[in-house]
Design an enzyme around this catalytic site. Structure first.
Site, short mmCIF file in Angstrom:
data_model
loop_
_atom_site.label_atom_id
_atom_site.label_comp_id
_atom_site.label_asym_id
_atom_site.label_seq_id
_atom_site.Cartn_x
_atom_site.Cartn_y
_atom_site.Cartn_z
N LYS A 82 0.80 -1.23 0.00
CA LYS A 82 0.00 0.00 0.00
C LYS A 82 0.83 1.28 0.00
O LYS A 82 0.43 2.30 -0.55
CB LYS A 82 -0.93 0.02 1.22
CG LYS A 82 -1.98 -1.08 1.16
CD LYS A 82 -3.34 -0.56 1.57
CE LYS A 82 -4.42 -1.59 1.37
NZ LYS A 82 -4.82 -1.75 -0.03
N GLU A 88 -9.63 7.48 2.96
CA GLU A 88 -10.58 6.70 3.73
C GLU A 88 -9.87 5.40 4.09
O GLU A 88 -8.91 5.00 3.42
CB GLU A 88 -11.85 6.43 2.92
CG GLU A 88 -11.78 5.24 1.99
CD GLU A 88 -10.74 5.38 0.88
OE1 GLU A 88 -10.37 6.50 0.50
OE2 GLU A 88 -10.26 4.33 0.41
N SER A 96 1.85 -9.88 -0.61
CA SER A 96 1.52 -8.45 -0.60
C SER A 96 1.62 -7.77 0.76
O SER A 96 1.65 -6.54 0.82
CB SER A 96 0.11 -8.23 -1.17
OG SER A 96 -0.82 -9.05 -0.49
#
Lengths: 397, 390
Positions: B95, B117, B374
């Protein structure tokens, strides 16, 4: 400053162990020396460091921290962080754990026991054993198991058996050693701290010295020179020696270790072994340690669990006595402030252990000429400490 | 055929910019800045430096010896499993790459305020992290319910000097937080940049697996790429460089939650229909009245009723294949990697790993499989322990 005898650093170090263990330690030493010379082992270790641990770790210029320490005239030192927090398992501990587990495998061992060191060493050991399919048993004091319940969960997930021992780490260590001595043919005792009888401190230091070797190369790449100051927290001393060792012969590089002053050096609740300890024998080696007048070990305290150790590396004791390295300390409060500071201004949440080194920047930076290159060993990440800091804040309010 | 996206932000019929008028200018500005900076060597060098020193890239391509052994047939044959170690990134997941790229862009646009968000908090933490690094004001919208479930992530964001604002409307979860964030952006578009996932706006970059990484290890390309798919930015990061390589199979794995027929899942590409959500046309989980169906997955990061438009396009064209695994299969995979490799994967990642159980027996001997690891799973330990009874 080479030791005259292997395993001795001036009067510090040595092998103060029962007869039964001497042969074992000799075998370990031989195995270790062989591994150092064996190109196949070195290649395998390099791949493990690179692909599994995630080395080399970056040398990161902390721009906002540097600005924070600039004086009114815009002058101040340049602060860099050696990012050991980015290693797999989140600290420098895996450098040693993976290398020693590889040695255990070479020796044909089937299982590993561990006890000393704080949660991060145990998790790193558990991970390394899973990867190399060795059985792993970790002994922990029952009170520590409660305090570090999330670490216990992590170890269990990684397939490690966690055995509770009535008491604290001292009792856990003794139990682990008993287990080891009872199964010397098949069991390897994996030390995470850079203390213990020879060859343990040398082994741990050798494997952690990758930190310093990378740092030298990276400093050369970044500014064509060496660091001026190296700053690291000191519990037993593995991350400090990891970064210092490479530069011991470079007299123009200042080596600064920061211990845990807990509630304050005069409170009796701290872990500042080099500041307040005396010389004695502990866990098989002669070094500084926290002991009372009767020679009983004083229970240490620090908010950084990894620094809560009453002994310290014999090599660091030597560096202190010869004046080659300087040692200071930071309180729990100062460490928590530093934890919050780095989070806020660099977006890096450091471990509470590393926060002790970062805390010392407050006192150090105003004394340094402009442009001094300071490298702080960011020895671990602090996600594991978020709950502790949250509780500390609520408690102190 | 593979121009991605076209000048309207479309991938085939998917994508686009279904946003209020007030945001059109902001999006155009973002796009043109992105396009001009893409080829600017100074910008690229600065970005590369941050990715290396701050994030810790490039991440290794790790040969997973014990996992490979696990999938070997009795005759000793089987695929070779590699893990792309995105779990080693600063903050523990892919991310941050997206957050860095976008905050960099925002800085160049002179924005001082970043909003985002977040559901479970991972995206919020990544955004807060980057804002702290660059000294930008950060505000994260989070459903009030999620804030209760993720108190520690809320604390982390506040430690990183971000404001975490509770959203109480409707279900008080991610969907509502997203709507609130969009509302904020519309009102403050001059000063504010909204960090988007792959749903709309510029591409997550940098591209992750460079061909040369695979080439260094075995002198060729991967045969199969496997990644979990929530909203899809992580998977796209892995697939992107190989879309034009027809001999590389692209496999996305969604969350089947309690089972595809249970109604409690987040398998958008398998069970969804085409519609518009959060500004883009794509597959999404909607009922007959066009209302969004609450998704479910044990992993918060896959708990999303939509998916990136490019995935929808790749599915339609048959260039990528999409499957799904249940919560239970993901938990098994979580445990498996922990035990065999000493790597605790995120529950999201565990979905991709779980699919290896079905995939590996079908592959020719020596097939090179790269799984996108990930994220790391420290954040999921409490959840997993409850179910696994370790």
């Amino acid at each position: 400053m080479p030791a005259i005898t292997p395993g001795k650093f001036g009067k510090f170090g040595g092998k103060f162990v029962p007869e039964t263990l001497i042969a074992c330690l000799k075998e370990l030493e031989a195995e270790f020396n062989w591994a150092l010379q064996d190109p196949e082992f070195q290649d395998e270790l390099e791949i493990a460091f690179g692909d599994y641990v995630g080395r080399e770790t970056p040398l990161c210029f902390a721009e906002r921290l540097t600005n924070h320490y600039k004086n009114k005239d815009g002058q101040g030192p340049e602060i860099f962080l050696k990012r050991e927090d980015l290693n797999h398992c989140g600290a420098h501990k895996l450098n040693n754990a993976i290398a020693q587990t590889m040695i255990a495998k070479r020796m044909g061992m089937k299982s590993v026991v561990a006890a000393t060191g704080a949660g991060q060493h145990r998790v790193a050991t558990a991970a390394a054993c899973a990867k190399l399919s060795l059985e792993c048993t970790v002994f922990m004091g029952t009170s520590d198991m409660e305090k570090q319940s999330s670490n216990v969960l992590l170890m269990k997930l990684l397939g490690t058996e966690v055995k509770g021992v009535e008491g604290n780490f001292k009792d856990a260590s003794s139990q682990a050693i008993r287990e080891w001595v009872g199964n010397l043919q098949t069991t390897y005792y994996l030390t995470g701290t850079i203390v213990g009888p020879h060859p343990c401190p040398s082994m741990v230091r050798e494997f952690q010295s990758v930190i310093g070797k990378e740092t030298r190369r990276q400093a050369m790449e970044k500014w064509g020179g060496k660091p001026d100051v190296l700053l690291a927290c000191v519990g037993s001393g593995s991350n400090a020696l990891g970064i210092f060792h490479e530069f011991i012969g470079d007299e123009d590089v200042r080596l600064i270790g920061v211990e845990a002053a807990g509630f304050g050096l005069d409170s009796g609740k701290h872990a500042a072994t080099l500041a307040r300890g005396e010389v004695g024998v502990y866990h098989g080696a002669m070094s500084y340690l926290l002991q009372d007048e009767e020679g009983q070990i004083i229970g240490p305290h620090s908010i950084g669990v990894g620094l809560e150790y009453p002994g310290v590396s014999p090599e660091l004791s030597f560096l202190k006595d010869t004046g080659r390295a300087e040692f200071y300390s930071a309180t729990d409060e100062e460490a928590v402030e530093a934890y919050k500071r780095l989070s806020r201004i660099e977006g890096i949440i450091p471990s509470l252990e590393a926060s002790h080194a970062l805390a010392f920047l407050e006192k150090l930076c105003p004394t340094l000429p402009s442009g001094t290159k300071v490298i702080v060993n960011c020895s671990g990440r602090g996600d594991k400490d978020a709950a502790t800091v949250l509780n500390y804040q609520q408690y102190s309010m | 055929m593979w121009q991605r996206p076209d000048s309207y932000g479309r991938f085939g019929k998917f994508g686009g910019k279904y946003v209020p008028e007030t945001l059109m200018h902001a999006l155009s500005e973002l796009e043109s800045t992105f396009n001009s900076l893409k080829d600017d060597p100074d910008f690229q060098n600065e970005l590369a430096g941050i990715l290396k020193d701050y994030v810790g890239r490039e991440t290794p391509l790790y040969f997973s010896e014990r996992l490979t052994e696990h999938y070997r047939h009795p005759n000793g044959e089987g695929p070779h499993i590699y893990l792309k170690r995105e779990d080693l990134n600063h903050t523990g997941a892919h991310k941050i790459n997206n957050a860095i790229g976008q905050v960099f862009l925002a800085k160049h646009l002179g924005k001082k305020r970043i909003i985002a968000e977040t559901g479970a908090g991972q995206h919020g933490v990544a955004t807060a992290t980057v804002c702290a690094r660059f000294g930008l004001q950060c505000l994260t919208y989070m459903g009030a319910q999620d804030m209760e479930r993720q108190a520690l992530n809320v604390f982390r964001m506040r430690l990183l000097d971000a404001e975490v604002r509770a959203v109480h409307s409707r279900t008080a979860t991610l969907k509502d937080a997203t709507s609130e964030a969009i509302r904020d952006w519309v009102a403050n578009v001059e000063t504010t940049h909204y960090i988007l996932g792959s749903v709309a706006g510029p591409y997550p970059y940098p591209m992750m697996v460079r061909e040369k990484e695979a080439m260094e290890k075995w002198g060729g390309k991967p045969d199969v790429l496997v990644a979990c798919v929530g909203e899809g930015s992580d998977a796209m990061g892995l697939f992107d460089d190989f879309i034009k390589d027809k001999d590389v199979r692209l496999i996305g794995v969604e969350a089947a939650g309690l089972g595809l027929d249970s109604g409690k899942h987040a398998a958008t590409l398998t069970k969804g229909e085409v519609g518009v959500l959060h500004g883009t046309m794509s597959y999404l989980l909607q009922d007959d009245d066009g209302q969004i169906i609450e998704p479910h997955s044990i992993s918060a990061g896959l708990d999303y009723p939509g998916v990136g438009p490019e995935h929808s396009f790749l599915k339609e064209k048959g260039r990528a294949e999409y499957y799904s695994v249940t919560d239970e299969e993901a938990l098994e995979a979580f445990k498996r990697l922990s035990r065999l490799e000493g790597i605790i994967p995120a529950l999201e990642t565990s979905h991709a790993l779980a699919y290896l159980e079905k995939l590996s027996p079908t592959l020719a001997n020596g097939t090179k499989v790269v799984v996108n690891c990930s994220g790391r799973g420290d954040k999921d330990v409490q959840t997993a322990i409850k179910y696994l009874k370790v």
